[in-house]
Each structure stands twice: as structure tokens, then as C-alpha cells.
Design a protein around this motif. Structure first.
Motif, PDB file in Angstrom:
ATOM      1  N   LEU A  57      18.409 102.069  55.784  1.00 16.87           N
ATOM      2  CA  LEU A  57      18.056 101.635  57.039  1.00 16.87           C
ATOM      3  C   LEU A  57      16.790 100.709  57.423  1.00 16.87           C
ATOM      4  CD1 LEU A  57      18.374 105.415  58.857  1.00 16.87           C
ATOM      5  CD2 LEU A  57      20.341 103.831  58.575  1.00 16.87           C
ATOM      6  N   ASP A  58      17.322 100.000  58.421  1.00 23.83           N
ATOM      7  CA  ASP A  58      16.126  99.090  58.613  1.00 23.83           C
ATOM      8  C   ASP A  58      14.967  99.733  59.510  1.00 23.83           C
ATOM      9  OD1 ASP A  58      17.692  97.445  61.565  1.00 23.83           O
ATOM     10  OD2 ASP A  58      16.822  99.319  61.300  1.00 23.83           O
ATOM     11  N   THR A  59      13.915  99.234  59.880  1.00 20.86           N
ATOM     12  CA  THR A  59      12.883  99.778  60.573  1.00 20.86           C
ATOM     13  C   THR A  59      13.098 100.384  61.882  1.00 20.86           C
ATOM     14  OG1 THR A  59      12.218  97.618  61.264  1.00 20.86           O
ATOM     15  CG2 THR A  59      10.977  98.554  59.097  1.00 20.86           C
ATOM     16  N   ASP A  60      14.331  99.903  62.398  1.00 24.24           N
ATOM     17  CA  ASP A  60      14.710 100.406  63.804  1.00 24.24           C
ATOM     18  C   ASP A  60      15.726 101.661  63.592  1.00 24.24           C
ATOM     19  OD1 ASP A  60      14.895  97.115  64.849  1.00 24.24           O
ATOM     20  OD2 ASP A  60      13.161  98.558  65.281  1.00 24.24           O
ATOM     21  N   GLY A  61      15.944 101.971  62.328  1.00 27.96           N
ATOM     22  CA  GLY A  61      16.883 103.296  62.077  1.00 27.96           C
ATOM     23  C   GLY A  61      18.134 102.842  62.039  1.00 27.96           C
ATOM     24  N   HIS A  62      18.526 101.496  61.937  1.00 24.74           N
ATOM     25  CA  HIS A  62      19.988 100.805  62.184  1.00 24.74           C
ATOM     26  C   HIS A  62      20.310 100.800  60.649  1.00 24.74           C
ATOM     27  CE1 HIS A  62      18.840  99.722  66.335  1.00 24.74           C
ATOM     28  NE2 HIS A  62      19.708 101.016  66.468  1.00 24.74           N
ATOM     29  N   LEU A  63      21.663 100.628  60.165  1.00 29.05           N
ATOM     30  CA  LEU A  63      22.115 100.293  58.952  1.00 29.05           C
ATOM     31  C   LEU A  63      21.595  98.918  58.624  1.00 29.05           C
ATOM     32  CD1 LEU A  63      24.054 101.946  56.766  1.00 29.05           C
ATOM     33  CD2 LEU A  63      25.994 100.827  57.941  1.00 29.05           C
ATOM     34  N   ILE A  64      21.286  98.652  57.502  1.00 29.19           N
ATOM     35  CA  ILE A  64      21.216  97.441  57.039  1.00 29.19           C
ATOM     36  C   ILE A  64      22.539  97.016  56.593  1.00 29.19           C
ATOM     37  CG2 ILE A  64      20.204  96.068  55.257  1.00 29.19           C
ATOM     38  CD1 ILE A  64      17.835  97.787  54.813  1.00 29.19           C
ATOM     39  N   CYS A 346      35.800 101.159  54.587  1.00 28.48           N
ATOM     40  CA  CYS A 346      34.845 100.698  55.520  1.00 28.48           C
ATOM     41  C   CYS A 346      33.963  99.831  54.911  1.00 28.48           C
ATOM     42  CB  CYS A 346      34.362 102.080  56.359  1.00 28.48           C
ATOM     43  SG  CYS A 346      33.491 101.663  57.714  1.00 28.48           S
ATOM     44  N   MET A 347      33.871  98.755  55.335  1.00 28.36           N
ATOM     45  CA  MET A 347      33.039  97.717  54.379  1.00 28.36           C
ATOM     46  C   MET A 347      31.614  97.791  54.832  1.00 28.36           C
ATOM     47  SD  MET A 347      34.814  96.179  52.195  1.00 28.36           S
ATOM     48  CE  MET A 347      33.929  94.843  51.640  1.00 28.36           C
ATOM     49  N   THR A 348      31.253  98.411  56.073  1.00 24.07           N
ATOM     50  CA  THR A 348      29.942  98.552  56.375  1.00 24.07           C
ATOM     51  C   THR A 348      29.269  99.380  55.409  1.00 24.07           C
ATOM     52  OG1 THR A 348      30.419  99.774  58.410  1.00 24.07           O
ATOM     53  CG2 THR A 348      29.752  97.492  58.571  1.00 24.07           C
ATOM     54  N   ASP A 349      30.203 100.643  54.899  1.00 23.16           N
ATOM     55  CA  ASP A 349      29.646 101.569  54.013  1.00 23.16           C
ATOM     56  C   ASP A 349      29.387 101.127  52.740  1.00 23.16           C
ATOM     57  OD1 ASP A 349      31.712 104.360  55.888  1.00 23.16           O
ATOM     58  OD2 ASP A 349      29.824 103.176  56.227  1.00 23.16           O
ATOM     59  N   SER A 350      29.646  99.990  52.447  1.00 26.85           N
ATOM     60  CA  SER A 350      29.387  99.309  51.032  1.00 26.85           C
ATOM     61  C   SER A 350      27.960  99.338  50.971  1.00 26.85           C
ATOM     62  CB  SER A 350      29.560  97.980  50.865  1.00 26.85           C
ATOM     63  OG  SER A 350      31.033  97.817  51.232  1.00 26.85           O
ATOM     64  N   SER A 351      27.477 100.188  50.041  1.00 30.09           N
ATOM     65  CA  SER A 351      25.879 100.392  49.559  1.00 30.09           C
ATOM     66  C   SER A 351      25.523  99.135  48.506  1.00 30.09           C
ATOM     67  CB  SER A 351      25.681 101.784  49.217  1.00 30.09           C
ATOM     68  OG  SER A 351      26.285 101.886  48.030  1.00 30.09           O
ATOM     69  N   TYR A 352      23.962  99.119  48.674  1.00 36.00           N
ATOM     70  CA  TYR A 352      23.280  98.211  47.744  1.00 36.00           C
ATOM     71  C   TYR A 352      22.520  99.116  46.757  1.00 36.00           C
ATOM     72  CZ  TYR A 352      23.792  96.343  52.454  1.00 36.00           C
ATOM     73  OH  TYR A 352      24.098  95.721  53.793  1.00 36.00           O
ATOM     74  N   ILE A 353      22.743  97.988  45.382  1.00 38.71           N
ATOM     75  CA  ILE A 353      22.030  98.629  44.090  1.00 38.71           C
ATOM     76  C   ILE A 353      21.057  97.788  43.975  1.00 38.71           C
ATOM     77  CG2 ILE A 353      22.702  99.653  42.011  1.00 38.71           C
ATOM     78  CD1 ILE A 353      24.343 100.841  44.013  1.00 38.71           C
TER      79      ILE A 353
END
Ligand code: DGJ
Length: 382
Positions: A57-64, A346-353
Motif C-alpha cells: 500500500l502507499d502512504t494513503d493506504g491505497h494499493l500501489i 485481475c491485473m491490479t492483483d499482480s504483486s511486486y517482488i
């Protein structure tokens, strides 16, 4: 399904690697479905196990939501940028989740863990006649700073409306944009095909060398016909092209990289005068094994060194595909490789490594997968 994301709220605990959220995360039970949360080292990179897709999450609590982009350090901050995707399935329809109707978004951080959303830096257009009409794709955007013009220059794989890969101009080109500031509004300059219009542009990256020169490295696809059968085919391989002094166009100085047929997701690292090019295989959105090359000359010869990953799930690059690599500011020789665990339902659920790059010899590197780690405890270089 929640309108703002694909996770079912009860199954999802977001991870925001700041102290407060670490406390919250510490009391969350890990789930078995997507979107896990577990305890993590303070200020750590929480990649999760291969089966997990941890949401940052970003500092506003939203998904990066900055996909397949890159990280650049400037003016005392890290800037993370990428394509802002939609919480939809990746399909070749207008609603395809791998396309954007907003553009390229940017975040900033002083510590690589707390990310503040800076906003859209290159936007889609609502003008039906614009090359930036959405949905479209600014795939694999990369930014480098030009020391002569003092401008930030972005290149990306441009796929114009409706955003489906193709071979025609407008579906497989390089797009270029510039800005006076790293987090400013980038001005789109147009599209182009390096070397010749015959060569389609697909996956790509940018590299700036120590002498300030810039290079575009990309998967070049050239239609070919079999001289005997006349059967049409496509020859795909990675090429490196020297950019003009202002980084806005390509020169005629280029090289096809040996043994790079059907390699994608190029990522370039330079260390102690040697260039390391990490690449993925080519299998659509399916994961595959990475391989890397090394050389002392950007125009080759490139030596194929094999799989950079170590451990168990190397055949799929730990269920991820490379995106970019950057140097940790102030820590000589320390580079972080970023990959993405693409989730096509669901592409926004792609996560970062985030991986530490470990150099085992002057010509060899490896990528040890760590479900959780932090830059203060770098794996030992052998
Ligand atoms: C693999 C590439 O690396 C991605 O950037 C994307 O283009 C997918 N193929 C399919 O669209």
C-alpha cells in the motif's frame, strides 16, 4: 468483488511496510488465498512465498498500482513509476486489465518502503483522435535523465487503442515522452520504430551508461518468409540501440544480441565496468525461466551465463517476470532487481517482488529469492 480491487475484503489484508501497519500486520492471520499478510521485518521487502501475492500500500493506504515500470533515484528520493492498470482480467477486449485508461503513475519514497503517490505523470487522452486515447498500453515504461538537456526522458512499448498487441504501426512501437522534472507531467512526443519500420517493438528497457550516453534495449520482431516455402514467420531477438544525444531518437548504431532469440523483459545492470543483461523467456503471461548475459562491451559479444535464480522455483523465476533493476543509493555494488507476479484474472492483483542481486564472481550474479528481507541484511556476496 470490490469495485476498487479484485480482492474479497475478508480474504485480503493489505501490507503497508511502515511501523504502524507492521503492528497491524503482526496480528493478522495469514490467509491461504490471494492477498496474504504476515509479520515482516521492520522496513522489509515483503515478497511472500511463491504462492502468495502480497499487496503493498502507499502512504494513503491505497494499493500501489505501478506495473512493469522502474525506479529512479533523484533529489534524495526514489521514484517508482509504472502503468496504472485496472482491476480486470487480462483479455484482448477494451476491458482488458493489462491496458490502461489513466496512464503512467509515479510514487516517491526516501526509504524504499513508504511510498507516497505523486500522481499520473503521463495520461491517456479522451480525444478520440489522440494517439493516447485509452484503453492503450504504455508497456514497460523506463525513465533516464539526460545530463545535456537536463530532461527526464521516458521510453515505453507503445500499444495504441484498443491496446492489443499487433504488428502494425501503432501496435508495436516505441513511445517517447519528456519532462523537466522527474515527477512532472511528461509531454508525449510520439512513436517511432528503431532501425527500420519493419522491426516491431515489444518488451523494452532503457540504460544510461557512466559516460552519460543512453541506450534502448528491446525485443525486435521482424516478419520473415521461408525462401523455400514462402511461409511467413517472425524473427524475434533482443537489440541494443544507441540513443541520440538528447535521448529522443535512436541512432543507426545498434547490435543484435547473440543468443537472445525469443527473450523478453530485458533488465540491464552495470557493475565494475561489466554489463549484466537479465531476461525472461517468452510465454505470454505465463511464467518462465530467466537467463542472463554479461559483457564488457555494450555492443557485444554477450556471453550467455544461464539462469540467475537459485533455489527451488527457478523454472518460473519464482512465479514472476523481470521488470527493472536499480542501485541502492549510497551502497556501492548493491542492486535490487524488481520482478512482477502477474495475476491475469485481475491485473491490479499482480504483486511486486524485490530481490537482492548477489555477485558471486566478477562475471557471475545470482538472484536469491527471499520471501522477506531488508536492505540492512543483504545476503552475503560469495
Ligand atoms: C509478455 C511481456 O513480457 C509482457 O510485457 C506482455 O506484453 C505479455 N507478454 C503479453 O501481453
Amino acid at each position: 468483488m470490490n469495485a476498487n480491487n479484485c480482492f474479497h475484503p475478508i480474504a485480503t489484508t493489505f501490507v503497508q511496510p511502515t511501523c504502524l501497519s507492521l503492528l497491524l500486520v503482526g496480528i493478522c492471520l495469514s490467509a491461504t488465498s490471494a492477498g496474504l499478510a504476515r509479520t515482516e521485518p521492520a522496513n522489509g521487502f515483503h515478497n511472500g512465498e511463491v504462492s502468495e501475492r502480497v499487496k503493498w500500500l502507499d502512504t494513503d493506504g491505497h494499493l500501489i498500482n505501478a506495473h512493469d515500470g522502474g525506479i529512479l533515484f533523484a533529489d534524495g528520493k526514489y521514484y517508482w513509476y509504472g502503468m496504472e492498470l485496472r482491476p480486470f482480467m487480462a483479455t484482448n477486449t477494451l476491458a482488458g486489465g493489462q491496458k490502461t485508461t489513466t496512464g503512467v503513475v509515479m510514487y516517491s519514497s526516501t526509504n524504499l518502503f513508504d511510498w507516497k503517490r505523486e500522481g499520473l505523470i503521463l495520461s491517456c487522452s479522451t480525444d478520440p483522435n489522440s494517439l493516447l486515447k485509452g484503453p492503450m498500453r504504455f508497456e514497460r515504461p523506463k525513465i533516464i535523465f539526460n545530463d545535456k538537456t537536463k530532461k527526464y526522458v521516458m521510453w515505453f512499448h507503445y500499444v495504441g487503442y484498443p491496446g492489443d498487441h499487433g504488428q502494425d504501426i501503432g501496435t508495436a512501437d516505441a513511445g517517447v515522452a519528456v519532462s523537466d522534472t522527474i515527477n512532472g507531467r511528461y509531454t508525449f512526443l510520439g512513436i517511432q520504430r528503431p532501425i527500420s519500420d519493419k522491426g516491431e517493438v515489444k518488451d523494452c528497457t532503457l540504460f544510461k551508461d557512466d559516460d552519460g550516453s543512453g541506450y534502448f534495449i528491446y525485443d525486435r520482431v521482424v516478419p520473415t518468409s521461408d525462401p523455400l516455402t514462402g511461409k511467413m514467420d517472425k524473427k524475434r531477438s533482443l537489440h541494443i540501440v544507441k540513443l541520440s544525444d538528447d535521448f529522443l531518437t535512436c541512432t543507426k548504431t545498434y547490435k543484435e544480441i547473440e543468443n537472445s532469440a525469443r527473450r523478453e523483459a530485458p533488465v540491464m545492470i552495470k557493475r565494475n565496468g561489466r554489463y549484466f543483461l537479465i531476461t525472461s523467456g517468452m510465454s505470454g503471461w505465463a511464467y518462465n525461466r530467466s537467463s542472463y548475459f554479461q559483457t564488457t562491451n555494450l555492443f557485444g559479444a554477450y556471453e550467455l551465463m544461464g539462469d540467475p535464480c537459485t533455489g527451488t522455483n527457478t523454472a518460473t523465476t519464482y512465479d514472476s517476470q523481470g521488470t527493472h533493476a536499480f542501485a541502492v543509493e549510497g551502497q556501492k555494488d548493491r542492486f535490487i532487481f524488481i520482478s512482477e507476479r502477474h495475476y491475469t484474472p485481475c491485473m491490479t492483483d499482480s504483486s511486486y517482488i524485490f530481490w537482492p542481486v548477489v555477485f558471486t564472481t566478477p562475471t557471475n550474479l545470482h538472484l536469491p529469492y527471499l520471501p522477506e528481507w531488508d536492505a540492512e541484511h543483504w545476503p552475503t556476496e560469495k
